[in-house]
Every structure is written in C-alpha cells, then in structure tokens.
Design an enzyme around this catalytic site. Structure first.
Site, short mmCIF file in Angstrom:
data_model
loop_
_atom_site.label_atom_id
_atom_site.label_comp_id
_atom_site.label_asym_id
_atom_site.label_seq_id
_atom_site.Cartn_x
_atom_site.Cartn_y
_atom_site.Cartn_z
N HIS A 696 -3.87 4.64 0.93
CA HIS A 696 -4.81 5.66 0.44
C HIS A 696 -5.96 4.98 -0.30
O HIS A 696 -7.14 5.29 -0.06
CB HIS A 696 -4.07 6.62 -0.49
CG HIS A 696 -4.96 7.57 -1.23
ND1 HIS A 696 -5.20 8.85 -0.82
CD2 HIS A 696 -5.68 7.41 -2.37
CE1 HIS A 696 -6.02 9.45 -1.66
NE2 HIS A 696 -6.32 8.59 -2.62
N GLU A 697 -5.65 4.06 -1.22
CA GLU A 697 -6.70 3.39 -2.00
C GLU A 697 -7.53 2.45 -1.13
O GLU A 697 -8.75 2.40 -1.25
CB GLU A 697 -6.08 2.63 -3.17
CG GLU A 697 -5.32 3.49 -4.16
CD GLU A 697 -6.17 4.61 -4.78
OE1 GLU A 697 -7.41 4.53 -4.72
OE2 GLU A 697 -5.58 5.56 -5.31
N HIS A 700 -10.05 4.37 0.80
CA HIS A 700 -11.27 4.73 0.08
C HIS A 700 -12.36 3.67 0.29
O HIS A 700 -13.54 3.98 0.34
CB HIS A 700 -10.98 4.87 -1.41
CG HIS A 700 -10.52 6.23 -1.80
ND1 HIS A 700 -11.22 7.38 -1.50
CD2 HIS A 700 -9.41 6.64 -2.50
CE1 HIS A 700 -10.57 8.43 -1.99
NE2 HIS A 700 -9.47 8.01 -2.59
#
Length: 923
Positions: A696-697, A700
């Site tokens: 998820h990070e 980004h």
C-alpha cells in the site's frame, strides 16, 4: 570615535568573565553544603572553559551555568553591534530596495559579523564583517549601479559605510583619489557608483586580490562574482587580515554563485538560499527608523529574549492546547496561538547551526563563534538530564527546554557527549556498542544519479567517528545519520515526547581525501548521500570509530549465503537496536525487534526466504506490475505482443526508468499514521514482504494522476492495485489467502443500483460513490472499479493469468502520454484528436484521470467503454468522449463483475447492466 578595531568578544580576543553562582544555591542550608556546591560549580566552570575550546561536553551537566555565560556573550555582541550600527546609520534614510533579482547575504560567524540592512520581512540584504580583524561589507546585488536610480536614497548611507571600511570611522572622509582595486565586476560602473555616493575614488589599475603589492597600496578592494583566485576564500580572508577593506557586490541576480559563496566565506558571511529575494522581494522601507534598524541588527541571530527565557526558566505556561488537532494517530499544534512564533525562533537558531554541520565545519575550530559554541554546549548539558516521556501540558518547562535543545546539535567536532536516555529510539545497549579502533575500508555502489545508500556502519552515541571518501569522480557526496522523518517523533501527542525530535542529521559534506570527525549525541545508522553520480559507480569510504549493526548486503548475482549467515549471527547476538538490509532496489532501516519478530513469526526463522520474498513478492512484483524497464527482465510475451501491435515503446529505459532505491523505515512511529508513503516510506508494524501495508505504501510512490478516478478521491485507492495484485499472486503461488474481504463488490453494486434509479443516473451514482471527500471513504467499493478491468481483460484474452496485464499496459500507456514526442506518438496512444498533450491534474474536480482511463481502456480493449464509466458515475470531458467516438469501436454494453471474494477470481460472475440491474448472484 573610531570603530576600526571594534571586534566582538570571543575566545581569541578576551578571557571571558565567568558567570556568578546562582544565588538560590548559596541559600541552601548549611555552610558546608554551600561550600560543596560552590566547589562543584567551580568544577563545572572549569569544564565549561575547557569545552569551549575542545567541544568535549561529556562532563558538562550544569545547563544553567552555560546559559548565564551565553547571556553575557549575547549581550556583549548586542552592545558592540549597537555601537557600530548606530554610528553608521546616524540620522540618514534607511530606505533600500534591491529588487527581486538579488540575493540575501547572511552573517555566519555571529561574533564577528552582523547584518547591515534587514528588510521588513526579516531578510538580510547586506552584511558587515569584522572577520580576521579586518572590515568588510557585502551586498546581495550590485548596489553601485543603482545609486543614481532606484536606490539614490541609499547613497548617503553607503558613503558612510565606505568611509568606515576605509578609515574605520564612518564620519571620517576618505582622501581624494583614494585607490580602489576593482575585481570581478565592471570597473567603470563600480567607480562611477562610488562617485554617485559622494566619494572620490581613483582606479588602482591592479588586482589587489591576487597581487600582494597592489593590495598594500590600495585602500579598498571591490569584488564581484567574476573574481577568481587560487584558494579564493583563504585569499579573501588573508586580505582582510592584512588590513585591506573589502566591498563585495553580488552580480548574479537571484542565482547562487560558487564564486560568491567562496568570497563571502572569506568574509565570514554566507549566501542565501536558491532564489534569494525573488519571491519575498524584501526591502527596507523609507519609514524605517534608525532605532528599529539598530534593534534588528543587534538581536539578529542571537535571540536575547529566548536566552532570557532559558536563564530564568520563564517558559510560557498558558498555551491553549485545546487548539491542537489529531489525524491518524498524530497530534499537531500548528493552530495554537503563539506556538508558531516560538517554533520559528527555534528554527532560525537550528538553521544557523546546521549551516556549519552541512559544510562540515567544526565550530570549535572556527574563530568568531563563541556564542554558537555556547548554544551547542548548553544543549549538550540539557541532554545530559533529559528524561522521557514528557507531555506538553504536564511538563511545560522540561518540554519547552528540550524542544529548544533538540534543535541544537553540533555533529562536526572532535569530542562531544552522549544523550544518556534515548527513549523509544534506542535502549542502553546503543550507548555501549563497541567501535572500531582502526580504519575500515568499505566499497559502495551508487545505484542511481542521486539518492542515499547505507554505509553499513553506525555511529555510537557520544563517540568520535572519522570518515573520508576517496575520489568520487563528478559525484557530490555527504554523510548523514539516520533516516527518520521529523514526524516520527510524536512530541505533541499526550505523553509521547519520548525520543529526540531530529534523529536524522543534516547532510554533512564530504570532500575527497579529507577526513571529517563526527560526534552524535544519539548515534545512528550512517548513510552516504550522493548527487551527480554515474549510476553503477563505486566509492571507497574509510571510517574509523564506527560501530557495526546487523547489516545484510545482498549483491545481485552473487552467493549471499555467507552474508546471510553473518547477518543471522549478528541478530542472534542481540547487541543492537537497529539493523539494515540492502537488497536489489530496496534498503530497509529498521528496529531489530520489528524485523526479527516477522522473520520468526511469519517465516519460521528462514531469513533466506524472507529476503527472497522481500525482493520478488514485494518490490519486484510492484515494479513489474507498473511496467518499468527492469534490468535483465523482459516483459511477458503477452505484454510485448500488445505493445508491438500498437507501435508503443515499452522497453525504453528513458521512458520506463525504474524509480531510485526504495528506502523503508521500520520504527516505533511513522511520519503519519501507522504507515506513511514517501522515500523513505515509514511503517510501524513488523516488516512482512507479504503484508498489505507494505505494498500500500509503496503503491503511493507509484500511483499517478492519469490513473486516478476523480483525482484525490482515489488517492487511497489507485495505489491499492499493488497489494491487490500481490494478494492474488500469494494465493495462486503459495496457497495463502490474505485480506480476502478488501474489495467490497456487493456494496459497490448496491450503490450503483440505487444511483441508477435517479433521474440523472450518472449523478446519482457519483453522489453515492465518489462525492465523499474523506481520505478513506468507500475504500473497498471504489477498489471494485479498479478490479473490474482485471476481470474484463482476463475474459477478453480468455486467460485468467493475463488479467492484471491491463494495469501494466495502462502504466506503460500513461508514461508515453506523459513523456514521449507528442505529435509523433499521440495517434498510437489513442489521442489522435488532441492537438496538445492533455492535462495531468490530481484535483478531484478535474477529469484528467477519468479521461485518460476512458481513452486508455477503450483504446486497449478496442471497445467504446463510455457506458461502463457512466454506470460507475465517472464523468469525462467532451474532448475525451469525442475522441472515443472517433475510434469507431463497437460500444461495450455496461457491465459489472461481481464477486464475494477478493483474491479468488474463479468465482467472479459477469452481470449485464445494459438492460437493468440483475439480482446479486451470491447468497
């Protein structure tokens, strides 16, 4: 009165009187006790005197004593500055406007330099120097060309300043035809400018900068950015020391200048940041009074009011903490009245001291820096007594004192002190880590043109470390300690000021074959920071006095079994709080407990499998999905075929270049929330290559505006194709079903059905599905839009393994839309009707991402996908709709792929939405 030798008090010029013992100590009961305390205070006096020379503060614990000495020094400087400035300004106009095309010129060594002209916004537009016993004046623009025009009102003040330069007295007229050597700036214009100020200069007709004979007969040296000399800074300083006054005028507009920086350094001054006065356009207004200018100059860079607070302990106790706000676990207090002003004053002090750190200058070896040394020693003494945790409301005095001290760290020094308690950052074992007694030679590969990479060693708190680098070619190098971002100290949270505020040091410049001595109060992981490098080049680093943390360095194509064995042995020894892993395109900087726990719990202690999956399942999986050009890795045949059929360049390393090394901080706190994107990205949970949060990070950092629906409304959505793909792969390859309820197909379908019942179906669905601006609003429902196309592509290609190729192709498409030659490639990209490259806004009100997705998906699928975009409440522009119509493709009836699982695609069911809303196909 002559001001020619008015130098500020410093270690070189005066034996500073010692501060009196605080009176409250003398009142303590008992003569013997009082005598003992006096003896102790005297001992601290001696320690302070020695520390002012050596920097060794390891035995200095009386911060109040240091504060009193600092207050005395600051007051001496203020008085001396006041005397000099008052004599210069007299009752003349203070008006001065250098314009936007000018630079700031800042005092660097506060004991010997001071501002001459400070604008209304606090920017220093000109400065004075008494460095090396000489006299200098520097302007951020070529004021000599402005005295008959925009700055005519400044001419009388400049005249007095030049008279002070030449004669040591602003009121003493210069002789007729006094010799002026002009170097590096137009000579005629410079001499005419001096004449415009009412002076009578004569051309010395020689170069006083490089010619000692010329310097001995000249009365003034005027320098501009065109000047040159071997060892320029040293030459300028030598001329000052020999008694030749220097006037420097910056002739490079708002741009920085290497020559100017060297000249200013010789004067004990420094150039402002990039852009200079361009944005602020600061000036001294005609309404400025002499009194105000003297006040500003006397206090600049010293902050006597803050010093008084420290001495008295008169910290403010009435901050309205109710104005603080919290978001995803982190409290901020930016809106607390008065706090911002306090914080900015501390930031100014930090910036002044960090300027020396960044230039690798040891304040304890530089003349004219007594006040700055005292600031450093005060902070060192405060650190000896810090105890965590603290709370902003309950521990007001300790909190604010620590807040200031945390901003003041001198890294470049021969000796210093360790902070005894490091809180949640590190335990006591970091204090006792052994360090190398001999020089170690380390070879590092720089993987990209700029970035930073782990050196593989760390500094121990309070212990001297020496570092030097051998020839680095054209690369600029620096050393840094630690990688945490400032948000990883949650000082504003209730009772969570539990670690130092600035764990990450400034970047400290390294010059080839020049050793730099460092002492950190906290210790930390060493990083080599680089720019202007040739990707793949190697650099040799020599370090002495470093500690060794568990460090695993996996080199591509090499046998890593011994490296892994050594890493496991270091982990098992349990002697460090921090570890690092460098493997492929990822570097991990982590608390040992956060990685060791995951290896033991999730990988059964199998470090090799953990590392393999870190590369293959986590990092490479994401970069492959995003279609980057990965060395020695070809695109799949299916992707290659699609690219060839459309005439796309999918292999260009320029268009599809891999991102730089991805750094990961695994720590107690993150910059924001429990995980925070960026490079490094932060996470607070144990590092797991199969984890959702990790991808998820990372996602980004890979998400782009052209692939976002309604811009920021999918800011926490479009990045999640990366963990979704990874979870699909983990189920397929390893049989582990993770996060299987992430995508909320059912509720997305319900919202669509409800929205379609309105008079304006598109608006009805938008209102339900996309209108909410909340960061995490309808996360699972919005994700279902992104997975629709995976299912569609798998059906179109009749191959479930190709489903995720659609997002790889969309990434390849958007990079070509962004970067390729527009006129030559727009037709192949499906933008044939667009004269100009389309916008790339991430604003929620923009349709840029919506348009690109509609065009990209229609172009790739060879179908008009407008019905399905309308079904999902996704607006597109008239230009995009016209482009799709121009394709002439058959219209794809609106569809919805339903599922009651996230990772298992064999259960997906296609619903035809063109004739209404079918019943949900699952129980």
């Amino acid at each position: 009165m002559s001001l020619s030798t008015t130098a500020f008090p410093s270690l070189q010029g005066e034996n500073m009187s010692r501060s009196p013992i605080p009176r409250h100590r003398a009142l303590l009961a008992g003569f013997c006790l009082a005598g003992a305390l006096s003896a102790q205070a005297a001992t601290q006096e001696e320690i302070l005197d020695a520390a002012l020379v050596s920097g060794d503060s390891s035995q200095l614990t009386d911060s109040h004593l240091v504060a009193l000495r600092l207050q005395q020094q600051v007051e001496r400087i203020r008085q001396t500055r006041t005397q000099l400035l008052d004599g210069l300004y007299q009752n003349l106009s203070q008006a001065y406007d250098p314009g936007a095309a000018s630079m700031w010129v800042l005092p660097a060594n506060p004991d010997n330099t001071l501002p001459f002209l400070i604008g209304d916004k606090g920017r220093v537009l000109a400065s004075l120097s008494l460095e090396a016993g000489g006299r200098g004046l520097a302007y951020g623009t070529n004021v000599l060309t402005q005295l008959s025009g925009t700055n005519a009102a400044h001419a009388p003040l400049l005249k007095r300043a030049v008279q002070w330069l030449v004669n040591g007295d602003p009121g003493a007229a210069t002789a007729k035809d006094f010799k002026v050597s002009v170097v590096g700036v137009d000579k005629t214009a410079a001499l005419n400018g001096l004449k415009s100020a009412g002076l009578q200069p004569a051309d010395a007709a020689c170069n006083a900068l490089t010619d000692a004979s010329c310097a001995s007969t000249s009365k003034l040296l005027v320098l501009g950015n065109g000047a040159s000399a071997a060892s320029l800074s040293a030459t300028v300083r030598a001329r000052l020391q020999a008694g030749l006054p220097i006037l420097f005028v910056h002739t490079n507009g708002w741009n920085q200048s290497s020559t100017g920086q060297q000249i200013l350094a010789g004067l004990g001054l420094q150039e402002g940041p990039y852009g200079g006065n361009y944005w602020d356009k600061d000036r001294v207004p005609s309404s400025r009074t002499r009194t105000r200018s003297v006040e500003l100059g006397g206090a600049y860079g010293q902050d006597p009011a803050l010093v008084q607070q420290i001495v008295d302990g008169s910290w403010r106790t009435d901050y309205d903490w109710s104005k603080c706000t919290s978001y995803v676990g982190r409290t901020t207090c930016d809106d607390v009245p008065g706090l911002s002003d306090f914080s900015k004053r501390v930031d100014v002090l930090k910036g002044a001291l960090d300027a020396y750190n960044q230039k690798a200058q040891n304040l304890f070896a530089l003349p004219g820096t007594t006040s700055l040394r005292l600031w450093l020693l005060w902070a060192d003494a405060v650190r000896q007594n810090i105890r965590y945790p603290m709370d902003k409301a309950a521990d007001t005095a300790r909190f604010q004192e620590t807040f200031v001290a945390d901003a003041i760290v001198g890294y470049v020094r021969e000796a210093g002190a360790a902070q005894k308690e490091l809180g949640s950052y590190a335990g006591q074992r970091q204090q006792s880590m052994p360090v190398s007694g001999s020089e170690e030679t380390l070879t590092l590969t720089l993987p990209s043109a700029q970035g930073f990479t782990a050196i593989g060693r760390m500094a121990a708190p309070g212990k001297r470390l020496s570092i030097r680098i051998e020839d680095a070619g054209q690369a600029s190098l620096a050393v840094g300690l630690n990688t945490q971002r400032i948000g990883s100290t949650r000082l504003w949270n209730t009772r969570q000021y539990d670690r130092p505020r600035f764990l990450k040091s400034p970047d400290i410049k390294l010059q080839a074959n020049q050793s730099v001595a460092l002492v950190s109060p906290y210790g930390g992981l060493l990083q080599l920071v680089y720019s202007g490098a040739t990707p793949g080049q190697t650099v040799t680093v020599k370090v002495t006095g470093a500690a060794s943390q568990p460090f695993l360095d996996i080199q591509p194509g090499e046998d890593s079994s011994q490296a892994i064995a050594d890493f496991i042995q270091a982990l098992d020894a349990d002697k460090a709080d921090w570890l690092e892993i460098r493997s492929g395109s990822v570097e991990v900087h982590a608390k040992v407990e956060k990685v060791r726990g995951s290896i033991d719990k999730d990988y059964g202690g199998d470090v090799q499998r953990f590392i393999r999956e870190l590369n293959e399942v986590f990092i490479d999986d994401a970069y492959t999905l995003a279609g980057f050009a990965i060395p020695n890795q070809a695109k799949t045949p299916a992707i290659q075929q699609e690219c060839a059929a459309r005439g796309w360049d999918c292999d260009s390393e320029t268009l599809h270049k891999l991102p730089g090394t991805q750094h990961i901080n695994v720590d107690q706190y993150a910059q924001c929330g429990g995980g925070c994107s960026g490079n490094p990205y932060d996470q607070t949970w144990g590092l797991n290559p199969r984890g959702w949060g990790e991808s998820h990070e990372l996602g980004h950092n890979l998400q782009v505006n052209r692939l976002k629906v309604y811009g920021g409304r999918s800011g926490e959505i479009s990045n999640q194709i990366f963990p979704l793909h990874k979870d699909w792969r983990v189920l397929r390859e390893f049989g582990q079903n993770l996060d299987d309820t992430r995508v909320n197909y059912r509720n997305a379908y319900n919202l669509i059905v409800a929205g379609r019942a309105e008079a304006d179906p598109l608006a009805g669905v938008y209102k339900r599905l996309w209108e909410d601006p909340g960061t995490y609003a309808l996360n699972g429902e919005r994700m279902a839009f992104y997975t629709q196309w995976v299912h569609y592509w798998a059906d179109l290609k009749n191959d479930p393994l190709q489903g995720w190729d659609i997002w790889t192709l969309l990434y390849l498409h958007q990079r070509q839309v962004d970067k390729s030659d527009w006129d030559a490639n727009k037709a192949a990209l499906g933008y044939g009707t667009y004269a100009q490259r389309p916008g790339n806004s991430g604003d929620a009100s923009s349709t840029d991402g919506n348009d690109n997705l509609l065009l990209g998906l229609s172009w790739l699928t060879q179908r008009d996908q407008r019905p399905t975009f309308a079904l999902w409440g996704i607006r597109t522009s008239a230009a995009a709709q016209a482009q799709v119509a121009a394709y002439g493709f058959a219209e794809q009836p609106a569809f919805f792929y339903a599922n009651n699982r996230t990772n298992e695609y064999s259960t997906v069911k296609l619903l035809d939405m063109s004739q209404g809303s079918p019943a949900w196909p699952f129980p």
